[in-house]
Design an enzyme around this catalytic site. Structure first.
Site, PDB file in Angstrom:
ATOM      1  N   ASP A  39     -39.868 -12.086  40.483  1.00  0.00           N
ATOM      2  CA  ASP A  39     -38.444 -12.195  40.782  1.00  0.00           C
ATOM      3  C   ASP A  39     -38.253 -13.231  41.892  1.00  0.00           C
ATOM      4  O   ASP A  39     -39.202 -13.557  42.623  1.00  0.00           O
ATOM      5  CB  ASP A  39     -37.853 -10.848  41.217  1.00  0.00           C
ATOM      6  CG  ASP A  39     -36.371 -10.726  40.893  1.00  0.00           C
ATOM      7  OD1 ASP A  39     -36.023 -10.033  39.921  1.00  0.00           O
ATOM      8  OD2 ASP A  39     -35.561 -11.359  41.602  1.00  0.00           O
ATOM      9  N   ASP A  65     -39.282 -18.329  41.139  1.00  0.00           N
ATOM     10  CA  ASP A  65     -37.995 -18.846  40.673  1.00  0.00           C
ATOM     11  C   ASP A  65     -38.256 -19.488  39.316  1.00  0.00           C
ATOM     12  O   ASP A  65     -38.976 -20.492  39.222  1.00  0.00           O
ATOM     13  CB  ASP A  65     -37.475 -19.889  41.675  1.00  0.00           C
ATOM     14  CG  ASP A  65     -36.150 -20.499  41.243  1.00  0.00           C
ATOM     15  OD1 ASP A  65     -35.755 -20.312  40.069  1.00  0.00           O
ATOM     16  OD2 ASP A  65     -35.512 -21.159  42.082  1.00  0.00           O
ATOM     17  N   TYR A 157     -22.611 -19.050  30.012  1.00  0.00           N
ATOM     18  CA  TYR A 157     -23.567 -17.982  29.666  1.00  0.00           C
ATOM     19  C   TYR A 157     -23.739 -17.870  28.139  1.00  0.00           C
ATOM     20  O   TYR A 157     -24.854 -17.748  27.638  1.00  0.00           O
ATOM     21  CB  TYR A 157     -23.036 -16.680  30.262  1.00  0.00           C
ATOM     22  CG  TYR A 157     -23.913 -15.470  30.132  1.00  0.00           C
ATOM     23  CD1 TYR A 157     -24.995 -15.266  30.983  1.00  0.00           C
ATOM     24  CD2 TYR A 157     -23.640 -14.478  29.183  1.00  0.00           C
ATOM     25  CE1 TYR A 157     -25.786 -14.125  30.879  1.00  0.00           C
ATOM     26  CE2 TYR A 157     -24.409 -13.338  29.076  1.00  0.00           C
ATOM     27  CZ  TYR A 157     -25.491 -13.163  29.928  1.00  0.00           C
ATOM     28  OH  TYR A 157     -26.262 -12.023  29.830  1.00  0.00           O
ATOM     29  N   LYS A 161     -27.204 -18.383  26.219  1.00  0.00           N
ATOM     30  CA  LYS A 161     -27.810 -17.294  25.452  1.00  0.00           C
ATOM     31  C   LYS A 161     -27.947 -17.648  23.969  1.00  0.00           C
ATOM     32  O   LYS A 161     -28.883 -17.191  23.304  1.00  0.00           O
ATOM     33  CB  LYS A 161     -26.996 -16.012  25.643  1.00  0.00           C
ATOM     34  CG  LYS A 161     -27.120 -15.415  27.060  1.00  0.00           C
ATOM     35  CD  LYS A 161     -28.551 -15.166  27.460  1.00  0.00           C
ATOM     36  CE  LYS A 161     -28.717 -14.141  28.576  1.00  0.00           C
ATOM     37  NZ  LYS A 161     -30.120 -14.021  29.011  1.00  0.00           N
TER      38      LYS A 161
HETATM   39  P1  NAP Z   1     -29.607  -8.194  37.017  1.00  0.00           P
HETATM   40  O1  NAP Z   1     -29.484  -6.746  37.327  1.00  0.00           O
HETATM   41  O2  NAP Z   1     -28.746  -9.155  37.739  1.00  0.00           O
HETATM   42  O3  NAP Z   1     -31.139  -8.609  37.187  1.00  0.00           O
HETATM   43  C1  NAP Z   1     -31.546  -9.931  36.980  1.00  0.00           C
HETATM   44  C2  NAP Z   1     -32.706 -10.232  37.882  1.00  0.00           C
HETATM   45  O4  NAP Z   1     -33.095 -11.606  37.673  1.00  0.00           O
HETATM   46  C3  NAP Z   1     -32.349 -10.099  39.373  1.00  0.00           C
HETATM   47  O5  NAP Z   1     -33.363  -9.430  40.063  1.00  0.00           O
HETATM   48  C4  NAP Z   1     -32.225 -11.543  39.793  1.00  0.00           C
HETATM   49  O6  NAP Z   1     -32.479 -11.770  41.160  1.00  0.00           O
HETATM   50  C5  NAP Z   1     -33.277 -12.204  38.940  1.00  0.00           C
HETATM   51  N1  NAP Z   1     -33.125 -13.661  38.921  1.00  0.00           N
HETATM   52  C6  NAP Z   1     -31.984 -14.377  38.938  1.00  0.00           C
HETATM   53  N2  NAP Z   1     -32.261 -15.697  38.951  1.00  0.00           N
HETATM   54  C7  NAP Z   1     -33.606 -15.806  38.949  1.00  0.00           C
HETATM   55  C8  NAP Z   1     -34.503 -16.896  38.992  1.00  0.00           C
HETATM   56  N3  NAP Z   1     -34.058 -18.166  39.045  1.00  0.00           N
HETATM   57  N4  NAP Z   1     -35.834 -16.660  38.989  1.00  0.00           N
HETATM   58  C9  NAP Z   1     -36.293 -15.389  38.959  1.00  0.00           C
HETATM   59  N5  NAP Z   1     -35.496 -14.307  38.940  1.00  0.00           N
HETATM   60  C10 NAP Z   1     -34.160 -14.507  38.929  1.00  0.00           C
HETATM   61  O7  NAP Z   1     -29.348  -8.451  35.465  1.00  0.00           O
HETATM   62  P2  NAP Z   1     -29.623  -7.533  34.186  1.00  0.00           P
HETATM   63  O8  NAP Z   1     -28.333  -6.981  33.741  1.00  0.00           O
HETATM   64  O9  NAP Z   1     -30.770  -6.638  34.401  1.00  0.00           O
HETATM   65  O10 NAP Z   1     -29.996  -8.679  33.137  1.00  0.00           O
HETATM   66  C11 NAP Z   1     -31.325  -8.983  32.759  1.00  0.00           C
HETATM   67  C12 NAP Z   1     -31.266  -9.939  31.572  1.00  0.00           C
HETATM   68  O11 NAP Z   1     -30.546  -9.322  30.504  1.00  0.00           O
HETATM   69  C13 NAP Z   1     -30.536 -11.249  31.876  1.00  0.00           C
HETATM   70  O12 NAP Z   1     -31.141 -12.320  31.191  1.00  0.00           O
HETATM   71  C14 NAP Z   1     -29.156 -10.983  31.325  1.00  0.00           C
HETATM   72  O13 NAP Z   1     -28.487 -12.193  31.015  1.00  0.00           O
HETATM   73  C15 NAP Z   1     -29.495 -10.175  30.088  1.00  0.00           C
HETATM   74  N6  NAP Z   1     -28.411  -9.369  29.570  1.00  0.00           N
HETATM   75  C16 NAP Z   1     -27.817  -8.392  30.340  1.00  0.00           C
HETATM   76  C17 NAP Z   1     -26.795  -7.644  29.778  1.00  0.00           C
HETATM   77  C18 NAP Z   1     -26.114  -6.546  30.545  1.00  0.00           C
HETATM   78  O14 NAP Z   1     -25.119  -6.002  30.023  1.00  0.00           O
HETATM   79  N7  NAP Z   1     -26.551  -6.186  31.732  1.00  0.00           N
HETATM   80  C19 NAP Z   1     -26.376  -7.890  28.481  1.00  0.00           C
HETATM   81  C20 NAP Z   1     -26.997  -8.884  27.747  1.00  0.00           C
HETATM   82  C21 NAP Z   1     -28.025  -9.606  28.289  1.00  0.00           C
HETATM   83  P3  NAP Z   1     -31.222 -11.798  42.193  1.00  0.00           P
HETATM   84  O15 NAP Z   1     -30.631 -10.433  42.144  1.00  0.00           O
HETATM   85  O16 NAP Z   1     -31.872 -12.162  43.487  1.00  0.00           O
HETATM   86  O17 NAP Z   1     -30.298 -12.860  41.648  1.00  0.00           O
END
Ligand code: NAP
Length: 249
Positions: A39, A65, A157, A161
């Site tokens: 992360d 990153d 986004y 995606k």
């Molecule tokens: P989240 O809770 O925001 O977790 C994402 C993690 O990725 C955070 O720990 C974040 O760190 C980290 N991150 C961000 N930029 C980064 C980078 N450049 N290098 C390494 N790590 C990085 O999001 P989530 O909801 O679990 O989503 C996880 C994945 O599922 C994402 O790809 C998201 O687009 C996808 N997704 C989510 C949903 C949903 O409804 N939640 C739906 C469809 C797809 P920081 O917190 O420090 O930024």
């Protein structure tokens, strides 16, 4: 006793300090894999790793990153150096910068495209380079139903995606003959810190539009990752699995 699905496997998950990524890491670990959680915040990744395996040493947390070529290369080299091989790589890290077209800046557009598209591409390139030599491996890319349907306020986004789907299929075709499988998952509305940032009204509106009438849990996305990571899906590559409670079916 039956063997867990991922006994003796080594997995890397990006963006694993919280949310869906942490649950993916937990599910892979629960099926017997040793897991490297990566992360932006290395301390948070270490805490998440310790929370999953109680400090037994089967999970580790590192800073990475995903937009940095050097850091993604170091992540893969570190995992192989520590464990000797790399069997599963999950490109999960993600961000949102939601705004209408009228308000979205080029910086908002570039940030989202760079984390999701360049980050996933780097992960696929570096992980497949190792897996090509091993002649085995499974890569899972986390896309989104937003990339299938297009969400207003998410032109950056949704583009990123949708791009992950094209990247997944192109890369899957390139490396299939090396016994490397690459698939994508499109989650719908999942309860995580990312969606907690949405207003309760918007969240409720989106939830009401889901045929199953509820948001998903991170563990429900992780279940699909375990399937794609394991031999249960040994003849599946270049596919996209929707985990959205029937949304946009
Ligand atoms: P989240 O809770 O925001 O977790 C994402 C993690 O990725 C955070 O720990 C974040 O760190 C980290 N991150 C961000 N930029 C980064 C980078 N450049 N290098 C390494 N790590 C990085 O999001 P989530 O909801 O679990 O989503 C996880 C994945 O599922 C994402 O790809 C998201 O687009 C996808 N997704 C989510 C949903 C949903 O409804 N939640 C739906 C469809 C797809 P920081 O917190 O420090 O930024």
């Amino acid at each position: 006793m039956t063997q867990p699905l991922l006994a003796n496997k080594v997995a890397v998950v990006t963006g694993a300090a919280q949310g869906i990524g942490q649950e993916i890491a937990r599910a892979l670990h629960d099926q017997g894999a040793r897991v490297v959680l990566a992360d932006l915040d290395g301390d948070a990744a270490q805490r998440a790793a310790a929370e999953i395996d109680g400090g037994k040493g089967n999970c580790s947390g590192v800073a990475c990153d995903v937009t940095s070529e050097e850091q993604v290369r170091a992540l893969v080299e570190g995992a192989v150096g520590e464990h000797g091989h790399l069997d599963v790589f999950v490109n999960n890290a993600g961000i949102t910068r939601d705004k209408s077209l009228r308000k979205m800046s080029v910086a908002d557009f570039d940030a989202v495209i760079t984390v999701h598209l360049r980050g996933t591409w780097l992960g696929v390139r570096e992980a497949s380079a190792v897996m090509r030599e091993q002649k085995s491996g499974s890569i899972v890319n986390i896309s989104s139903l937003s990339g299938k349907s297009g969400n207003p306020g998410q032109t950056n986004y949704s583009a990123a995606k949708a791009g992950i789907v094209g990247l997944t299929k192109a890369a899957a075709k390139e490396v299939a003959h090396h016994n490397i499988r690459i698939n994508a998952i499109q989650p719908g509305l999942i309860r995580t810190p990312m969606t907690a940032a949405m207003s309760p009204e918007v969240f409720a509106e989106r939830e009401a539009a889901v045929p199953m009438k509820r948001a998903g849990e991170p563990a429900e996305v992780a279940g699909a990752v375990v399937f794609l990571a394991s031999e249960l899906s040994s003849y599946i590559t270049g596919s996209v699995i929707e985990v959205g409670g029937g949304r946009y079916m």
